[in-house]
Design an enzyme around this catalytic site. Structure first.
Site, PDB file in Angstrom:
ATOM      1  N   GLY A 130       1.003  -1.191  -0.245  1.00 47.47           N
ATOM      2  CA  GLY A 130      -0.039  -0.032  -0.043  1.00 47.47           C
ATOM      3  C   GLY A 130       0.998   1.245   0.047  1.00 47.47           C
ATOM      4  O   GLY A 130       1.277   1.791  -1.116  1.00 47.47           O
ATOM      5  N   SER A 131       1.414   1.683   1.153  1.00 49.36           N
ATOM      6  CA  SER A 131       2.149   2.988   1.270  1.00 49.36           C
ATOM      7  C   SER A 131       3.332   2.389   0.402  1.00 49.36           C
ATOM      8  O   SER A 131       4.064   3.614  -0.082  1.00 49.36           O
ATOM      9  CB  SER A 131       2.602   3.041   2.980  1.00 49.36           C
ATOM     10  OG  SER A 131       1.530   3.694   3.487  1.00 49.36           O
ATOM     11  N   ARG A 269     -31.703  24.738  16.940  1.00 48.86           N
ATOM     12  CA  ARG A 269     -31.662  23.813  18.087  1.00 48.86           C
ATOM     13  C   ARG A 269     -31.528  24.718  19.447  1.00 48.86           C
ATOM     14  O   ARG A 269     -30.441  25.428  19.711  1.00 48.86           O
ATOM     15  CB  ARG A 269     -30.486  22.813  18.097  1.00 48.86           C
ATOM     16  CG  ARG A 269     -30.323  22.029  19.109  1.00 48.86           C
ATOM     17  CD  ARG A 269     -31.220  21.084  19.466  1.00 48.86           C
ATOM     18  NE  ARG A 269     -31.036  20.216  20.479  1.00 48.86           N
ATOM     19  CZ  ARG A 269     -31.918  19.273  20.975  1.00 48.86           C
ATOM     20  NH1 ARG A 269     -33.023  19.278  20.692  1.00 48.86           N
ATOM     21  NH2 ARG A 269     -31.465  18.581  22.033  1.00 48.86           N
ATOM     22  N   GLU A 364      -4.855   7.731  -1.485  1.00 51.26           N
ATOM     23  CA  GLU A 364      -3.854   8.538  -2.352  1.00 51.26           C
ATOM     24  C   GLU A 364      -2.929   8.863  -1.385  1.00 51.26           C
ATOM     25  O   GLU A 364      -2.237  10.013  -1.595  1.00 51.26           O
ATOM     26  CB  GLU A 364      -4.879   9.829  -2.982  1.00 51.26           C
ATOM     27  CG  GLU A 364      -5.786   9.024  -3.911  1.00 51.26           C
ATOM     28  CD  GLU A 364      -6.442   9.688  -4.842  1.00 51.26           C
ATOM     29  OE1 GLU A 364      -6.342  11.048  -4.870  1.00 51.26           O
ATOM     30  OE2 GLU A 364      -7.574   9.327  -5.321  1.00 51.26           O
TER      31      GLU A 364
HETATM   32  N1  COS Z   1       7.228  13.024  -9.481  1.00 49.49           N
HETATM   33  C1  COS Z   1       8.048  12.413 -10.227  1.00 49.49           C
HETATM   34  N2  COS Z   1       8.843  11.175  -9.798  1.00 49.49           N
HETATM   35  C2  COS Z   1       9.065  11.047  -8.563  1.00 49.49           C
HETATM   36  C3  COS Z   1       8.049  11.831  -7.573  1.00 49.49           C
HETATM   37  C4  COS Z   1       7.178  12.724  -7.954  1.00 49.49           C
HETATM   38  N3  COS Z   1       6.253  13.225  -7.282  1.00 49.49           N
HETATM   39  N4  COS Z   1       8.314  11.214  -6.241  1.00 49.49           N
HETATM   40  C5  COS Z   1       9.205  10.193  -6.546  1.00 49.49           C
HETATM   41  N5  COS Z   1       9.663  10.441  -7.786  1.00 49.49           N
HETATM   42  C6  COS Z   1      10.863   9.418  -8.231  1.00 49.49           C
HETATM   43  C7  COS Z   1      12.029   9.580  -7.681  1.00 49.49           C
HETATM   44  O1  COS Z   1      12.661  10.944  -8.100  1.00 49.49           O
HETATM   45  C8  COS Z   1      13.021   8.553  -7.792  1.00 49.49           C
HETATM   46  O2  COS Z   1      13.370   8.682  -9.100  1.00 49.49           O
HETATM   47  P1  COS Z   1      15.157   8.338  -9.324  1.00 49.49           P
HETATM   48  O3  COS Z   1      15.264   6.963  -8.606  1.00 49.49           O
HETATM   49  O4  COS Z   1      15.332   8.303 -10.669  1.00 49.49           O
HETATM   50  O5  COS Z   1      15.655   9.422  -8.333  1.00 49.49           O
HETATM   51  C9  COS Z   1      11.967   7.294  -7.824  1.00 49.49           C
HETATM   52  O6  COS Z   1      10.563   8.160  -8.030  1.00 49.49           O
HETATM   53  C10 COS Z   1      11.688   6.732  -6.625  1.00 49.49           C
HETATM   54  O7  COS Z   1      11.371   7.712  -5.565  1.00 49.49           O
HETATM   55  P2  COS Z   1      11.551   7.486  -3.830  1.00 49.49           P
HETATM   56  O8  COS Z   1      12.896   7.061  -3.887  1.00 49.49           O
HETATM   57  O9  COS Z   1      11.205   8.517  -3.135  1.00 49.49           O
HETATM   58  O10 COS Z   1      10.519   6.116  -3.702  1.00 49.49           O
HETATM   59  P3  COS Z   1      10.116   5.354  -2.393  1.00 49.49           P
HETATM   60  O11 COS Z   1      10.214   3.975  -2.905  1.00 49.49           O
HETATM   61  O12 COS Z   1      11.123   5.748  -1.292  1.00 49.49           O
HETATM   62  O13 COS Z   1       8.561   5.693  -1.979  1.00 49.49           O
HETATM   63  C11 COS Z   1       6.632   7.209  -1.022  1.00 49.49           C
HETATM   64  C12 COS Z   1       8.305   7.058  -1.761  1.00 49.49           C
HETATM   65  C13 COS Z   1       6.664   6.330  -0.005  1.00 49.49           C
HETATM   66  C14 COS Z   1       6.560   8.307  -1.329  1.00 49.49           C
HETATM   67  C15 COS Z   1       5.953   6.593  -2.549  1.00 49.49           C
HETATM   68  O14 COS Z   1       5.924   5.009  -2.371  1.00 49.49           O
HETATM   69  C16 COS Z   1       4.333   6.713  -2.072  1.00 49.49           C
HETATM   70  O15 COS Z   1       4.026   7.848  -2.435  1.00 49.49           O
HETATM   71  N6  COS Z   1       3.628   5.643  -1.439  1.00 49.49           N
HETATM   72  C17 COS Z   1       2.158   6.050  -1.122  1.00 49.49           C
HETATM   73  C18 COS Z   1       1.452   5.335  -2.412  1.00 49.49           C
HETATM   74  C19 COS Z   1       0.095   5.922  -2.622  1.00 49.49           C
HETATM   75  O16 COS Z   1      -0.223   7.133  -2.047  1.00 49.49           O
HETATM   76  N7  COS Z   1      -1.073   4.934  -2.422  1.00 49.49           N
HETATM   77  C20 COS Z   1      -2.021   5.682  -2.414  1.00 49.49           C
HETATM   78  C21 COS Z   1      -3.009   4.501  -3.357  1.00 49.49           C
HETATM   79  S1  COS Z   1      -3.083   4.922  -5.019  1.00 49.49           S
HETATM   80  S2  COS Z   1      -4.959   5.756  -5.166  1.00 49.49           S
END
Ligand code: COS
Length: 384
Positions: A130-131, A269, A364
């Protein structure tokens, strides 16, 4: 950015009327039936609500981000399930194609999404991811001119109704994290794709989520969004940046509705011989709610304007989503409190809305994920 204040004003006025004359009166029935009435879906289609955020060249209304926020403020004055029904086409179900799709992919899908002929859905979350979205396990194996996809997606909004899924799958088994993920457009009638029965949820009846199950689902290589492997996680994050801002606007709209319902209740009320709105402890709850809604509204519009200027708003979108969703829960809680015993009863909309809005701190990206995104970006910026 507002393109034309007069045209936008007319659109907002028609949505305001639609919300008060059609949607609010239908809320109870939608909850009871757990279904969206066909006539309301048709009217939303006719008003262009399935494509208000999609580009004009594909039949959408082509609203700017700031204008989209105003639409969400108005539309979400009614139960959030109505926005949810049109929200995936404008947001997570359509934006991946708008942002990173090839011209052929845009041509094939965006017209129908904008017209509301099909529903688009976004399939990222999985039973074990999920996260930690970058850890997803659904796998797409290249097989000649095709990919063969296997896996399960969970809690997918509008999956029971969707005709297409923007679906994230791993294409590189050697990359465990985000780098091995690709995004696909998977059509619902592809053999091997099925959806489970709709989930039974705390609230948001009328808006459906379900599992999406993929068993040897064979899609052409042309289904890969942008035609490039390994970009799917970034596509998903870019989509989520926009989606998070949208949810902030949703929270502002529905919080305003809850507060208006509560003010009206507090003014009629009576206790201790006078309307409860006259009591200062009640006034404190009303005033705090008003101030917080105003703050969330300002944040949302400011981030939207920055997006329209071409800025990267990942941090601002997370700030707005974090603050607005937490604000919305606080407002909902105070509104139940001001209603007293009546706030716990299904007779009043506040009981249902209280349960509906609890979702906003979770989907989200949870509030905790927003905090991580904000802090990570702060540290990255400080390092230069
Ligand atoms: N826009 C563009 N690129 C992005 C970005 C953004 N907003 N956020 C991260 N990236 C890119 C990073 O730059 C990185 O690229 P490089 O490896 O080329 O540098 C890559 O994506 C990976 O980013 P990061 O290392 O930050 O990823 P993590 O695995 O640490 O995950 C979180 C980050 C936890 C923030 C992410 O997994 C997340 O948002 N999780 C929640 C998911 C969610 O919202 N789910 C809801 C259900 S969907 S409705």
């Amino acid at each position: 950015m507002i393109q034309d204040a007069e045209t936008l004003g007319l659109l907002l006025e028609s949505i305001r009327r639609f919300v008060r004359e059609r949607l609010i009166p239908a809320e109870a029935a939608v909850t009871e039936a757990d279904a969206m009435p066909a006539d309301i879906v048709r009217e939303m289609r006719e008003m262009g609500l399935f494509g208000y955020a999609l580009p004009r060249e594909y039949g959408g209304l082509g609203l700017t981000t700031e204008e989209q926020m105003h639409v969400a403020f108005e539309l979400c004055y009614a139960s959030p399930v109505f926005r949810s029904y049109v929200g995936t086409n404008n947001g997570i179900g359509g934006m991946g194609i708008v942002i990173d799709g090839t011209p052929e992919q845009k041509e094939r899908y965006l017209h129908r999404l904008a017209a509301g002929e099909i529903i688009g859905s976004f399939a990222l979350t999985e039973p074990d991811n999920g996260s930690d979205a970058g850890g997803l396990k659904t796998f797409a194996r290249r097989d000649g001119d095709h990919y063969v996809i296997n896996g399960t997606k969970r809690y997918i909004t509008n999956a029971p109704e969707a005709s297409i899924f923007t679906l994230m799958a791993r294409t590189d088994a050697s990359q465990k994290g985000a780098a091995g993920v690709s995004a696909f457009i998977v059509e619902r009638d592809t053999p091997g794709l099925s959806t489970a029965p709709p989930d039974r949820k705390m609230g948001q009846r009328g808006s459906h989520t379900s599992d999406v199950i993929l068993q040897d689902v064979r899609v052409p290589a042309s289904a890969l969004i942008g035609g490039v492997e390994g970009q799917g996680f970034k596509t998903a994050m870019k989509v989520l940046d926009r989606a998070r801002l949208n949810i902030a606007a949703v929270c502002v709209g529905i919080a305003q509705r809850m507060l208006d319902e509560t003010l009206a209740y507090a003014m009629q009320r009576e206790q201790f011989g006078q309307p409860i709105a006259g009591f200062q402890l009640v006034q404190a709850m009303l005033a705090d709610s008003k101030a917080e809604i105003y703050a969330a509204r300002c944040m949302t519009l400011d981030a939207a304007r920055q997006a329209d200027e071409g800025a990267n708003i990942a941090t601002e979108a997370s700030c707005a989503k974090l603050f607005a969703s937490e604000m919305c829960s606080r407002v909902a809680d105070r509104c139940v409190q001001v209603h007293g015993g009546a706030g716990y009863m299904q007779e009043y909309p506040i009981e249902r809305l209280y349960r509906d809005v609890r979702l906003f701190r979770i989907f989200e990206g949870t509030s905790q994920i927003q905090q991580l995104v904000i802090a990570k970006n702060m540290i990255r910026a400080a390092r230069g």
